[in-house]
Design a protein around this motif. Structure first.
Motif, mmCIF file in Angstrom:
data_model
loop_
_atom_site.group_PDB
_atom_site.id
_atom_site.type_symbol
_atom_site.label_atom_id
_atom_site.label_comp_id
_atom_site.label_asym_id
_atom_site.label_seq_id
_atom_site.Cartn_x
_atom_site.Cartn_y
_atom_site.Cartn_z
ATOM 1 N N LEU A 79 25.496 43.749 46.418
ATOM 2 C CA LEU A 79 25.397 43.507 44.970
ATOM 3 C C LEU A 79 23.935 43.325 44.578
ATOM 4 O O LEU A 79 23.452 43.914 43.604
ATOM 5 C CB LEU A 79 26.208 42.271 44.566
ATOM 6 N N TRP A 80 23.216 42.501 45.359
ATOM 7 C CA TRP A 80 21.796 42.278 45.058
ATOM 8 C C TRP A 80 20.996 43.577 45.186
ATOM 9 O O TRP A 80 20.089 43.835 44.390
ATOM 10 C CB TRP A 80 21.213 41.218 45.997
ATOM 11 N N ALA A 81 21.354 44.398 46.162
ATOM 12 C CA ALA A 81 20.595 45.640 46.385
ATOM 13 C C ALA A 81 20.866 46.675 45.293
ATOM 14 O O ALA A 81 20.105 47.622 45.134
ATOM 15 C CB ALA A 81 20.946 46.221 47.759
ATOM 16 N N ASN A 82 21.983 46.492 44.561
ATOM 17 C CA ASN A 82 22.350 47.476 43.525
ATOM 18 C C ASN A 82 22.410 46.844 42.141
ATOM 19 O O ASN A 82 23.235 47.219 41.312
ATOM 20 C CB ASN A 82 23.695 48.111 43.872
ATOM 21 N N LEU A 83 21.502 45.925 41.889
ATOM 22 C CA LEU A 83 21.510 45.234 40.594
ATOM 23 C C LEU A 83 21.410 46.199 39.418
ATOM 24 O O LEU A 83 21.945 45.938 38.343
ATOM 25 C CB LEU A 83 20.329 44.262 40.510
ATOM 26 N N ASP A 84 20.735 47.321 39.645
ATOM 27 C CA ASP A 84 20.586 48.280 38.542
ATOM 28 C C ASP A 84 21.928 48.866 38.105
ATOM 29 O O ASP A 84 22.053 49.386 37.004
ATOM 30 C CB ASP A 84 19.601 49.397 38.938
ATOM 31 N N VAL A 85 22.935 48.774 38.960
ATOM 32 C CA VAL A 85 24.269 49.285 38.607
ATOM 33 C C VAL A 85 25.052 48.243 37.789
ATOM 34 O O VAL A 85 26.022 48.554 37.111
ATOM 35 C CB VAL A 85 25.053 49.631 39.905
ATOM 36 N N ILE A 86 24.608 46.993 37.858
ATOM 37 C CA ILE A 86 25.366 45.888 37.257
ATOM 38 C C ILE A 86 24.914 45.660 35.816
ATOM 39 O O ILE A 86 23.742 45.378 35.566
ATOM 40 C CB ILE A 86 25.194 44.616 38.122
ATOM 41 N N ASP A 87 25.861 45.800 34.881
ATOM 42 C CA ASP A 87 25.520 45.725 33.461
ATOM 43 C C ASP A 87 25.486 44.300 32.927
ATOM 44 O O ASP A 87 24.717 43.998 32.017
ATOM 45 C CB ASP A 87 26.559 46.527 32.651
ATOM 46 N N CYS A 88 26.393 43.438 33.401
ATOM 47 C CA CYS A 88 26.498 42.084 32.843
ATOM 48 C C CYS A 88 26.643 41.050 33.952
ATOM 49 O O CYS A 88 27.199 41.338 35.014
ATOM 50 C CB CYS A 88 27.750 41.943 31.964
ATOM 51 N N PHE A 89 26.163 39.836 33.650
ATOM 52 C CA PHE A 89 26.549 38.670 34.432
ATOM 53 C C PHE A 89 27.567 37.915 33.580
ATOM 54 O O PHE A 89 27.290 37.566 32.423
ATOM 55 C CB PHE A 89 25.346 37.753 34.719
ATOM 56 N N ALA A 90 28.748 37.694 34.134
ATOM 57 C CA ALA A 90 29.804 36.984 33.410
ATOM 58 C C ALA A 90 30.271 35.855 34.323
ATOM 59 O O ALA A 90 30.312 36.032 35.543
ATOM 60 C CB ALA A 90 30.958 37.926 33.118
ATOM 61 N N THR A 91 30.630 34.715 33.732
ATOM 62 C CA THR A 91 30.959 33.604 34.643
ATOM 63 C C THR A 91 32.372 33.675 35.199
ATOM 64 O O THR A 91 32.642 33.113 36.239
ATOM 65 C CB THR A 91 30.826 32.240 33.928
ATOM 66 N N ASP A 92 33.325 34.318 34.474
ATOM 67 C CA ASP A 92 34.743 34.132 34.804
ATOM 68 C C ASP A 92 35.047 32.629 34.917
ATOM 69 O O ASP A 92 35.735 32.197 35.847
ATOM 70 C CB ASP A 92 35.127 34.871 36.092
ATOM 71 N N HIS A 93 34.521 31.881 33.980
ATOM 72 C CA HIS A 93 34.763 30.420 33.931
ATOM 73 C C HIS A 93 36.283 30.184 33.947
ATOM 74 O O HIS A 93 36.963 30.459 32.959
ATOM 75 C CB HIS A 93 34.133 29.867 32.656
ATOM 76 N N ALA A 94 36.802 29.722 35.076
ATOM 77 C CA ALA A 94 38.259 29.603 35.265
ATOM 78 C C ALA A 94 38.589 28.196 35.779
ATOM 79 O O ALA A 94 38.861 27.993 36.960
ATOM 80 C CB ALA A 94 38.741 30.671 36.243
ATOM 81 N N PRO A 95 38.538 27.226 34.857
ATOM 82 C CA PRO A 95 38.700 25.836 35.283
ATOM 83 C C PRO A 95 40.138 25.482 35.660
ATOM 84 O O PRO A 95 41.078 25.841 34.963
ATOM 85 C CB PRO A 95 38.271 25.050 34.027
ATOM 86 N N HIS A 96 40.265 24.823 36.805
ATOM 87 C CA HIS A 96 41.499 24.146 37.220
ATOM 88 C C HIS A 96 41.054 22.764 37.680
ATOM 89 O O HIS A 96 39.957 22.621 38.214
ATOM 90 C CB HIS A 96 42.163 24.880 38.388
ATOM 91 N N THR A 97 41.911 21.756 37.508
ATOM 92 C CA THR A 97 41.474 20.398 37.859
ATOM 93 C C THR A 97 41.332 20.249 39.373
ATOM 94 O O THR A 97 41.931 21.008 40.151
ATOM 95 C CB THR A 97 42.483 19.346 37.370
#
Ligand code: NCD
Ligand code: ZN
Length: 356
Positions: free
Chosen positions: A218-236
């Motif tokens: 993933l780090w080596a192909n950052l140019d392919v990655i359009d967005c950083f998204a958190t997928d913030h998925a809280p569970h207690t």
């Protein structure tokens, strides 16, 4: 102080309606502001799931009452709600269409490619489709995008094979974009100490944490990655440490500090972050600019990540104890002071639906 535009997170789970004990629109959007995020796109796997005008109204009514930052709400693709072209006014009110094509938390998974096809045919071409599609189902979805010649956005890619297939598809001109979550950039499957300390549920997330080789790809192909998204998925924490722990990590309050730390280490530039958290998501999801909106960050402030300091209701983070550099100090949203040093300053309900 570093002054940044308000960040956009195109993938968060607000848990309302149905599971406000994990998070609600107030705590979730407060966590967003604390993380420098001024616009969130909320996923439809709530209870009930959001998949038609009635359930969309339900989610939007709670959001209108309780959101502190701006937002839009996704509709979920189901087996029966496939005739979007019969009601074109409905898609336009949503952030986009979310298609769950692999197993995860919630009840919205679609197995039959015949149903995928119907959604691809009838969802308006100018509005976003986002898929949870891992590995080979991702490749199948990219084929659908090619067949129907329409854009598709792949949520939370995590594998080397995924980033390489997306790269090849983009080179062929197929309209595919993708996002990566900070936890797939900063953690591999061997990296959660709580797992070895008898809390295996704290490592559960979909897509699963991957190998070091995947993370490196993933780090080596950052140019392919359009967005950083958190997928913030809280569970207690009780749910994560109980029997059958649900998958998901909170992420809104840790994304920017983790990414800024990577900037301070020379692994990323600030422009890499801004293209993936402002300009690209705005273009891909067709989002308006937020006037008079910015985030002030103390880029030299070093501190330790602690769930106890957070606004999310879930009460834990997979990054507990991590040392980071870069603290959000102030957030101004549409001319109003919205956040300062740990405090939310806007009234509950200040957030606006950007699709209205
Ligand atoms: C998400 C959730 O808890 O809603 N869980 C997760 O592990 N990411 C669902 C999802 O986005 O797949
Ligand atoms: Zn998600």
């Amino acid at each position: 102080m570093l002054k940044l535009p308000g960040l956009i997170d195109p993938h968060v789970h607000m848990r309302e309606p149905g599971a406000a004990h994990k998070e609600d629109w107030n705590t979730g959007t407060s966590a967003a502001l604390a993380g420098g995020v001024t616009l969130v796109l909320a996923m439809p796997n709530t209870r009930p799931p959001i998949f038609d005008p009635t359930t969309l109204d339900l989610a939007l009514a709670v959001a209108k009452q309780k959101a502190c930052c701006d937002y839009a709400q996704f509709l979920g693709a189901g087996a029966d709600n496939t005739a979007w072209n019969a009601h074109p006014e409905i898609p336009a009110r949503a952030a986009g269409l979310k298609m769950y094509l692999d197993q995860t938390f919630g009840e919205l998974r679609l197995d039959s490619m015949t149903i995928w096809q119907k959604h691809f045919k009838t969802w308006p071409k100018h509005l976003p489709i986002v898929t949870h599609s891992e590995s080979r189902s991702m490749a199948a979805v990219i084929l659908m995008a090619a067949i129907y010649d329409r854009p598709v956005h792949i949520a939370h890619i995590s594998l080397k094979e995924e980033v390489l297939v997306i790269k090849a598809a983009k080179e062929r001109g197929i309209k595919v974009t993708c996002e990566v979550c900070p936890h797939h950039l900063f953690l591999s499957k061997d990296d959660i100490p709580a797992i070895s300390q008898g809390h295996p549920g704290r490592g559960e997330v979909r897509p699963r944490l991957a190998t070091k080789e995947d993370v490196d790809a993933l780090w080596a192909n950052l140019d392919v990655i359009d967005c950083f998204a958190t997928d913030h998925a809280p569970h207690t924490l009780a749910e994560k440490d109980g029997d059958n722990p649900p998958p998901g990590f909170p992420g809104l309050e840790t994304a920017l500090p983790l990414l800024l730390t990577a900037v301070s280490e020379g692994r990323l530039t600030i422009n890499d972050v801004l293209s993936r958290m402002v300009t690209n998501p705005r273009r891909i999801f067709n989002l308006p600019e937020q006037p008079e909106t910015w985030v002030e960050v103390d880029e030299d402030a070093a501190y330790e990540i602690r769930a106890a300091d957070m606004h999310s209701r879930c009460g834990w983070t997979p990054f507990e104890g991590w040392q980071v550099k870069g603290r959000v100090r102030n957030v101004v949203l549409r001319g109003q002071k919205a956040y300062r040093d740990g405090k939310i300053l806007v009234e509950v309900g200040y957030g606006k639906n950007v699709r209205e």
